[in-house]
Design a protein around this motif. Structure first.
Motif, PDB file in Angstrom:
ATOM      1  N   SER A   3       6.636  -2.624   8.108  1.00 39.50           N
ATOM      2  CA  SER A   3       5.657  -1.705   7.520  1.00 39.50           C
ATOM      3  C   SER A   3       5.323  -0.576   8.490  1.00 39.50           C
ATOM      4  O   SER A   3       5.218  -0.780   9.696  1.00 39.50           O
ATOM      5  CB  SER A   3       4.375  -2.460   7.157  1.00 39.50           C
TER       6      SER A   3
ATOM      7  N   ARG B 268       0.782  -7.317  10.030  1.00 42.14           N
ATOM      8  CA  ARG B 268       1.313  -6.364   9.061  1.00 42.14           C
ATOM      9  C   ARG B 268       2.592  -6.916   8.449  1.00 42.14           C
ATOM     10  O   ARG B 268       3.256  -7.771   9.047  1.00 42.14           O
ATOM     11  CB  ARG B 268       1.609  -5.020   9.731  1.00 42.14           C
ATOM     12  N   ARG B 269       2.929  -6.414   7.263  1.00 37.18           N
ATOM     13  CA  ARG B 269       4.213  -6.781   6.661  1.00 37.18           C
ATOM     14  C   ARG B 269       5.332  -6.332   7.585  1.00 37.18           C
ATOM     15  O   ARG B 269       5.286  -5.238   8.165  1.00 37.18           O
ATOM     16  CB  ARG B 269       4.356  -6.115   5.287  1.00 37.18           C
TER      17      ARG B 269
ATOM     18  N   GLN C 189      -2.182  -6.251   6.904  1.00 39.95           N
ATOM     19  CA  GLN C 189      -1.955  -6.663   5.516  1.00 39.95           C
ATOM     20  C   GLN C 189      -2.079  -8.177   5.345  1.00 39.95           C
ATOM     21  O   GLN C 189      -1.884  -8.689   4.251  1.00 39.95           O
ATOM     22  CB  GLN C 189      -0.572  -6.188   5.061  1.00 39.95           C
TER      23      GLN C 189
ATOM     24  N   GLU D 130      -6.472  -4.464   5.072  1.00 37.64           N
ATOM     25  CA  GLU D 130      -6.628  -5.563   4.122  1.00 37.64           C
ATOM     26  C   GLU D 130      -8.010  -6.204   4.177  1.00 37.64           C
ATOM     27  O   GLU D 130      -8.642  -6.430   3.140  1.00 37.64           O
ATOM     28  CB  GLU D 130      -5.541  -6.628   4.379  1.00 37.64           C
TER      29      GLU D 130
ATOM     30  N   GLN E 260       0.838  -1.185   0.000  1.00 36.76           N
ATOM     31  CA  GLN E 260       0.000   0.000   0.000  1.00 36.76           C
ATOM     32  C   GLN E 260       0.877   1.240   0.000  1.00 36.76           C
ATOM     33  O   GLN E 260       1.634   1.484   0.932  1.00 36.76           O
ATOM     34  CB  GLN E 260      -0.912   0.014   1.227  1.00 36.76           C
TER      35      GLN E 260
ATOM     36  N   SER F 114      -3.499 -12.541   2.031  1.00 33.77           N
ATOM     37  CA  SER F 114      -2.234 -11.867   2.291  1.00 33.77           C
ATOM     38  C   SER F 114      -1.912 -10.872   1.195  1.00 33.77           C
ATOM     39  O   SER F 114      -2.072 -11.165   0.004  1.00 33.77           O
ATOM     40  CB  SER F 114      -1.098 -12.890   2.384  1.00 33.77           C
ATOM     41  N   TRP F 115      -1.466  -9.694   1.609  1.00 36.74           N
ATOM     42  CA  TRP F 115      -0.896  -8.717   0.676  1.00 36.74           C
ATOM     43  C   TRP F 115       0.639  -8.762   0.733  1.00 36.74           C
ATOM     44  O   TRP F 115       1.304  -7.951   0.121  1.00 36.74           O
ATOM     45  CB  TRP F 115      -1.349  -7.305   1.047  1.00 36.74           C
ATOM     46  N   THR F 116       1.190  -9.696   1.480  1.00 43.73           N
ATOM     47  CA  THR F 116       2.627  -9.708   1.743  1.00 43.73           C
ATOM     48  C   THR F 116       3.359 -10.839   1.025  1.00 43.73           C
ATOM     49  O   THR F 116       4.520 -11.104   1.301  1.00 43.73           O
ATOM     50  CB  THR F 116       2.888  -9.824   3.252  1.00 43.73           C
TER      51      THR F 116
END
Length: 342
Positions: free
Chosen positions: A199, A195-196, A205, A166, A153, A224-226
Motif C-alpha cells: 500500500s 498497512r496492507r 489499515q 483505519e 482506500q 482490518s480493512w485488508t
C-alpha cells in the motif's frame, strides 16, 4: 457543515427518527456543486460557502460538524464563541489534546457538545447494553470487538492523505462500543497497527488493541480493512455468570443477531432490516435526537464530549503505543493528565 457522503446518512436519520426534535435549515460546504446537489436533494434553502458565514448568520441554534478532523478548530472555536451547540463527527479531535481543549471550551461557553458515536444505537447493541444491565448478567470481565472487511482506500480523497486512518475513521466506533459496554474507565492500552502489503497509503489499515479497565476488566479490538474475503463483524462479552454476543456480516447494513446465555437456555434474537440502510438511519437519527432532546431538557447527552474523552483517550494511547512497538500507554498520558471520565 460538510455535505459529503456522511451528511446524507445524518439527513436520513434527521428526517425519520429525529423529525420531531430538530429541523435542518442550512448547509455549508466550500464545494458549490456538492453543496447545491445536497441541498436540492433534501430541500434545504439556506446555503453557505464558509463556516464563518453560517455561524454568524443567526439562522441556526446548533451545528452538525462533518468536516475532516484537521479543520475542527476553525469551525468549533467560532461556533462556541457564538453560543452554538455542536454535534461533531468522530473522532472529534485529531489527538487527545484537542479532545480535552474542545471539551473544556464547550463547558466554559455553557453550550452542549456531543460526538456522533452513532454505532451505539444499532438495535443489537441497544439490546446488548440493556441485557448486560440486568441483575442476572453478572459483572463484566472481558469485551471483544472484531471486524474484518475489504475496504481499500481510493487515492485522491482526503482520507488517503491521513497518517491516522483505519482506527480514526472506523475502529474508533469499536473502541467506543467496548468502553461504553465495559462501564468502567480505561486505564492503559497496548496496540499494533499495519498497512496492507504494497500500500502507498500513509495511514494504517489494520489495528489490534488490548485495553485494561479499572476494576480488572479487559477489552480487545481487532479491525482490518485488508481482509479480502469472509467478512466478519462480531462483538462478545464474558461476565462472571455467562456470555452474550451480537453480530452482523457488514458493519452498517443487513440483518443482525444477538445471543445471551445467563440461564439454563440461551436467548436468541434477530434484528432484521425491512429496507436497506434502515439500521444506519436509526443510528444516526438516534444520535441526533439524543443531542437535540438533551439541549431542550438542559441535560448532558449520553454521547457528550466529556463522555467521549474516554474513547479519545483509548485511541490516542493506541496510536502512541503502536509507534513505540506495542508498549503500554496510559490514558492519563494520552489525555495530558486530564480526568478521562465524567
Amino acid at each position: 457543515m460538510g455535505t459529503g457522503w456522511v451528511a446524507n446518512q445524518h439527513m436520513a436519520g434527521a428526517r425519520s427518527v429525529a423529525a420531531h426534535d430538530l429541523e435542518v435549515t442550512a448547509a455549508c460546504d466550500p464545494r458549490r456543486d456538492v453543496l447545491d446537489d445536497f441541498c436540492d436533494r433534501h430541500g434545504i434553502g439556506a446555503r453557505f460557502a464558509s463556516a464563518g458565514e453560517l455561524i454568524s448568520s443567526g439562522t441556526v441554534d446548533a451545528v452538525v460538524l462533518l468536516t475532516p478532523p484537521a479543520v475542527r478548530h476553525e469551525v468549533i472555536d467560532p461556533a462556541l464563541e457564538h453560543g452554538l451547540h455542536v454535534l461533531v463527527e468522530k473522532p472529534f479531535g485529531e489527538n487527545g489534546h484537542d479532545a480535552v481543549t474542545f471539551t473544556e471550551s464547550a463547558e466554559a461557553a455553557g453550550v452542549t457538545m456531543a460526538v456522533s458515536q452513532n454505532f451505539r444505537w444499532f438495535p443489537e447493541y441497544a439490546w446488548l447494553s440493556d441485557r448486560l444491565g440486568r441483575t442476572d448478567a453478572g459483572g463484566i470481565a472481558f469485551v471483544e470487538a472484531r471486524t474484518f472487511q475489504n475496504r481499500p482506500q481510493a487515492p485522491g480523497a482526503w482520507r488517503a492523505e491521513e497518517t491516522k486512518l483505519e482506527m480514526a475513521i472506523f475502529s474508533v466506533h469499536l473502541i467506543d462500543r467496548v468502553r461504553w459496554i465495559a462501564r468502567t474507565p480505561p486505564v492503559s492500552v497496548r496496540a499494533v497497527t499495519r498497512r496492507r502489503r504494497g500500500s502507498s497509503l500513509r495511514g494504517e489499515q489494520f489495528s489490534s488493541l488490548l485495553i485494561e479497565f479499572a476494576g480488572g476488566a479487559v477489552g480487545t479490538v481487532t479491525s482490518s480493512w485488508t481482509s479480502r474475503t469472509l467478512p466478519v463483524n462480531t462483538f462478545r462479552v464474558d461476565t462472571d455468570l455467562g456470555s452474550a454476543s451480537v453480530e452482523r456480516t457488514a458493519p452498517m447494513s443487513g440483518d443482525a443477531t444477538g445471543t445471551a446465555h445467563f440461564g439454563a437456555e440461551p436467548e436468541r434474537l434477530t434484528f432484521a432490516e425491512t429496507q436497506p440502510g434502515e439500521h444506519a438511519a436509526l443510528s444516526y437519527g438516534s444520535s441526533l435526537r439524543e443531542f437535540a432532546v438533551a439541549i431542550a431538557e438542559r441535560r448532558t447527552p449520553q454521547h457528550s464530549a466529556r463522555d467521549n474523552l474516554q474513547t479519545m483517550g483509548i485511541m490516542e494511547a493506541a496510536y502512541r503505543s503502536a509507534a513505540r512497538g506495542g508498549t503500554p500507554v496510559t490514558i492519563e498520558e494520552a489525555l495530558y493528565g486530564h480526568v478521562a471520565y465524567a
